[in-house]
Every structure is written in C-alpha cells, then in structure tokens.
Design a protein around this motif. Structure first.
Motif, PDB file in Angstrom:
ATOM      1  N   HIS A 257      -8.464  18.462 -28.419  1.00  0.00           N
ATOM      2  CA  HIS A 257      -8.598  17.582 -29.580  1.00  0.00           C
ATOM      3  C   HIS A 257      -9.529  16.419 -29.259  1.00  0.00           C
ATOM      4  CE1 HIS A 257      -5.304  15.929 -27.163  1.00  0.00           C
ATOM      5  NE2 HIS A 257      -5.545  14.750 -27.708  1.00  0.00           N
ATOM      6  N   VAL A 258      -9.906  15.702 -30.319  1.00  0.00           N
ATOM      7  CA  VAL A 258     -10.793  14.541 -30.205  1.00  0.00           C
ATOM      8  C   VAL A 258     -10.053  13.341 -30.779  1.00  0.00           C
ATOM      9  CG1 VAL A 258     -12.966  13.527 -30.974  1.00  0.00           C
ATOM     10  CG2 VAL A 258     -12.874  15.941 -30.390  1.00  0.00           C
ATOM     11  N   THR A 259      -9.995  12.270 -29.985  1.00  0.00           N
ATOM     12  CA  THR A 259      -9.362  11.031 -30.413  1.00  0.00           C
ATOM     13  C   THR A 259     -10.476  10.039 -30.789  1.00  0.00           C
ATOM     14  OG1 THR A 259      -7.608  11.483 -28.827  1.00  0.00           O
ATOM     15  CG2 THR A 259      -7.706   9.273 -29.711  1.00  0.00           C
ATOM     16  N   PRO A 260     -10.318   9.326 -31.913  1.00  0.00           N
ATOM     17  CA  PRO A 260     -11.391   8.436 -32.380  1.00  0.00           C
ATOM     18  C   PRO A 260     -11.551   7.148 -31.574  1.00  0.00           C
ATOM     19  CG  PRO A 260      -9.496   8.262 -33.822  1.00  0.00           C
ATOM     20  CD  PRO A 260      -9.191   9.352 -32.843  1.00  0.00           C
TER      21      PRO A 260
ATOM     22  N   ASP B 178       1.117   8.930 -10.523  1.00  0.00           N
ATOM     23  CA  ASP B 178       0.469   7.679 -10.146  1.00  0.00           C
ATOM     24  C   ASP B 178      -1.052   7.766 -10.195  1.00  0.00           C
ATOM     25  OD1 ASP B 178       2.844   6.233  -9.864  1.00  0.00           O
ATOM     26  OD2 ASP B 178       3.112   6.953  -7.816  1.00  0.00           O
ATOM     27  N   SER B 179      -1.573   8.658 -11.037  1.00  0.00           N
ATOM     28  CA  SER B 179      -3.018   8.741 -11.286  1.00  0.00           C
ATOM     29  C   SER B 179      -3.298   8.182 -12.679  1.00  0.00           C
ATOM     30  CB  SER B 179      -3.504  10.191 -11.235  1.00  0.00           C
ATOM     31  OG  SER B 179      -3.332  10.741  -9.962  1.00  0.00           O
ATOM     32  N   LEU B 180      -4.408   7.467 -12.797  1.00  0.00           N
ATOM     33  CA  LEU B 180      -4.847   6.953 -14.083  1.00  0.00           C
ATOM     34  C   LEU B 180      -6.160   7.648 -14.440  1.00  0.00           C
ATOM     35  CD1 LEU B 180      -4.544   3.610 -15.639  1.00  0.00           C
ATOM     36  CD2 LEU B 180      -6.879   4.436 -15.413  1.00  0.00           C
ATOM     37  N   VAL B 181      -6.256   8.133 -15.675  1.00  0.00           N
ATOM     38  CA  VAL B 181      -7.439   8.857 -16.142  1.00  0.00           C
ATOM     39  C   VAL B 181      -7.945   8.172 -17.408  1.00  0.00           C
ATOM     40  CG1 VAL B 181      -8.327  11.080 -16.946  1.00  0.00           C
ATOM     41  CG2 VAL B 181      -6.478  11.028 -15.252  1.00  0.00           C
ATOM     42  N   GLU B 182      -9.240   7.868 -17.444  1.00  0.00           N
ATOM     43  CA  GLU B 182      -9.843   7.278 -18.636  1.00  0.00           C
ATOM     44  C   GLU B 182     -10.570   8.367 -19.420  1.00  0.00           C
ATOM     45  OE1 GLU B 182     -12.369   4.056 -17.455  1.00  0.00           O
ATOM     46  OE2 GLU B 182     -10.710   2.908 -16.612  1.00  0.00           O
ATOM     47  N   SER B 183     -10.358   8.373 -20.725  1.00  0.00           N
ATOM     48  CA  SER B 183     -10.989   9.357 -21.604  1.00  0.00           C
ATOM     49  C   SER B 183     -11.710   8.614 -22.728  1.00  0.00           C
ATOM     50  CB  SER B 183      -9.918  10.291 -22.183  1.00  0.00           C
ATOM     51  OG  SER B 183     -10.490  11.244 -23.044  1.00  0.00           O
ATOM     52  N   PRO B 184     -13.043   8.694 -22.764  1.00  0.00           N
ATOM     53  CA  PRO B 184     -13.786   7.974 -23.802  1.00  0.00           C
ATOM     54  C   PRO B 184     -13.517   8.530 -25.207  1.00  0.00           C
ATOM     55  CG  PRO B 184     -15.247   8.786 -22.054  1.00  0.00           C
ATOM     56  CD  PRO B 184     -13.912   9.411 -21.844  1.00  0.00           C
ATOM     57  N   ALA B 185     -13.691   7.683 -26.180  1.00  0.00           N
ATOM     58  CA  ALA B 185     -13.539   8.072 -27.584  1.00  0.00           C
ATOM     59  C   ALA B 185     -14.452   9.249 -27.924  1.00  0.00           C
ATOM     60  CB  ALA B 185     -13.870   6.890 -28.487  1.00  0.00           C
ATOM     61  N   LYS B 186     -13.972  10.098 -28.802  1.00  0.00           N
ATOM     62  CA  LYS B 186     -14.753  11.183 -29.418  1.00  0.00           C
ATOM     63  C   LYS B 186     -15.200  12.268 -28.438  1.00  0.00           C
ATOM     64  CE  LYS B 186     -16.084   8.161 -33.117  1.00  0.00           C
ATOM     65  NZ  LYS B 186     -16.772   6.970 -33.339  1.00  0.00           N
TER      66      LYS B 186
ATOM     67  N   PRO C  10      -8.948   0.678 -29.236  1.00  0.00           N
ATOM     68  CA  PRO C  10      -8.003  -0.058 -30.079  1.00  0.00           C
ATOM     69  C   PRO C  10      -7.129   0.918 -30.858  1.00  0.00           C
ATOM     70  CG  PRO C  10     -10.159  -0.013 -31.124  1.00  0.00           C
ATOM     71  CD  PRO C  10     -10.312   0.657 -29.769  1.00  0.00           C
ATOM     72  N   ARG C  11      -6.171   0.404 -31.573  1.00  0.00           N
ATOM     73  CA  ARG C  11      -5.288   1.266 -32.365  1.00  0.00           C
ATOM     74  C   ARG C  11      -6.143   2.109 -33.309  1.00  0.00           C
ATOM     75  NH1 ARG C  11      -2.566   1.787 -37.106  1.00  0.00           N
ATOM     76  NH2 ARG C  11      -0.345   2.259 -36.923  1.00  0.00           N
ATOM     77  N   PRO C  12      -5.934   3.448 -33.298  1.00  0.00           N
ATOM     78  CA  PRO C  12      -6.756   4.314 -34.169  1.00  0.00           C
ATOM     79  C   PRO C  12      -6.516   4.032 -35.648  1.00  0.00           C
ATOM     80  CG  PRO C  12      -5.369   5.616 -32.672  1.00  0.00           C
ATOM     81  CD  PRO C  12      -4.983   4.193 -32.503  1.00  0.00           C
ATOM     82  N   THR C  13      -7.612   4.071 -36.410  1.00  0.00           N
ATOM     83  CA  THR C  13      -7.511   3.932 -37.857  1.00  0.00           C
ATOM     84  C   THR C  13      -7.777   5.251 -38.562  1.00  0.00           C
ATOM     85  OG1 THR C  13      -9.819   3.251 -37.974  1.00  0.00           O
ATOM     86  CG2 THR C  13      -8.174   1.498 -37.829  1.00  0.00           C
ATOM     87  N   GLU C  14      -8.150   6.268 -37.781  1.00  0.00           N
ATOM     88  CA  GLU C  14      -8.318   7.613 -38.336  1.00  0.00           C
ATOM     89  C   GLU C  14      -7.567   8.591 -37.451  1.00  0.00           C
ATOM     90  OE1 GLU C  14     -12.549   9.171 -37.199  1.00  0.00           O
ATOM     91  OE2 GLU C  14     -12.751   7.060 -37.724  1.00  0.00           O
TER      92      GLU C  14
END
Length: 117
Positions: A50-53, A79-87, A108-112
């Motif tokens: 899936h894609v998060t906005p 104890d691993s942290l993973v960053e996932s960019p928008a879209k 920020p909190r998603p609006t879509e």
C-alpha cells in the motif's frame, strides 16, 4: 481544578478496527499532528502492499519481519526503527513462527486515505 493532561492507552484494551489488511491494527493515538497505530502480525500474516500519503516511522517492538519499501526488502528485528517516505509502496510480512509487533507513527496526520495496491 486543572484538567488532566496525561492520557494513557493500554494497547490490549484499545479497540482494533477492521482494515483492508485483515490484521490486528489498533489506533492508540490520533491527534492533529500524528497518528500512532499498534500493529500485530501473527505468524504467516502480511500487509497488502500500500501507499501512505504521509511519512511513516516503524518501530519493531517484538519479533522479526520483512519490510518492503519501494524496491528494497530487508529483514528487521526488535528494537529496529525503519523510516518510510510518503507515497512509496510498502508492506510488512511475518514469515516467522512468532508474532511481530510494530509501532507505526504517521506524520503529519494523514488527511487522505491509504491506498491499497
């Protein structure tokens, strides 16, 4: 009398909501600036790609799993942290024989809505 400012949410008591992935996902914080979800994947379960906005940070609380973000696929453990960019398409898979628990922070909190692929 001053209003209470501290809010405590016990994950086990938080309501799980039906979701398109069919997994245990519990919204444990939903403010104007961010959302926090507690995700539990049983052995063999996975999220649909899936894609998060918005940007998402994952923190693995327990277990090990496979995280896919874009063309990358990595095994991560507690104890691993993973960053996932928008879209960027992403998903989690639990190939192991124990549960996988992940804290998901969306900022920020998603609006879509998140889009299932």
């Amino acid at each position: 009398m001053e209003a209470e400012k501290m809010k405590i949410v016990e994950v086990e008591k938080a309501d799980g909501a039906p979701n398109p992935h069919g997994v245990d996902a519990r919204m444990i914080s939903d403010t104007e600036s961010a959302q926090v979800v507690h995700l539990t994947l049983a052995p063999g379960e996975s999220l649909k790609k899936h894609v998060t906005p918005v940007d998402v940070v994952f923190y693995v609380l327990e277990g090990r799993g496979i995280v896919e973000i874009g063309d990358e696929k990595r095994e991560v453990t507690a104890d691993s942290l993973v960053e996932s960019p928008a879209k960027i398409p992403h998903r989690w898979t639990n190939p192991g024989d124990r549960r996988l628990r992940v804290l998901v922070v969306k900022t920020p909190r998603p609006t879509e809505q998140t889009r299932i692929l």
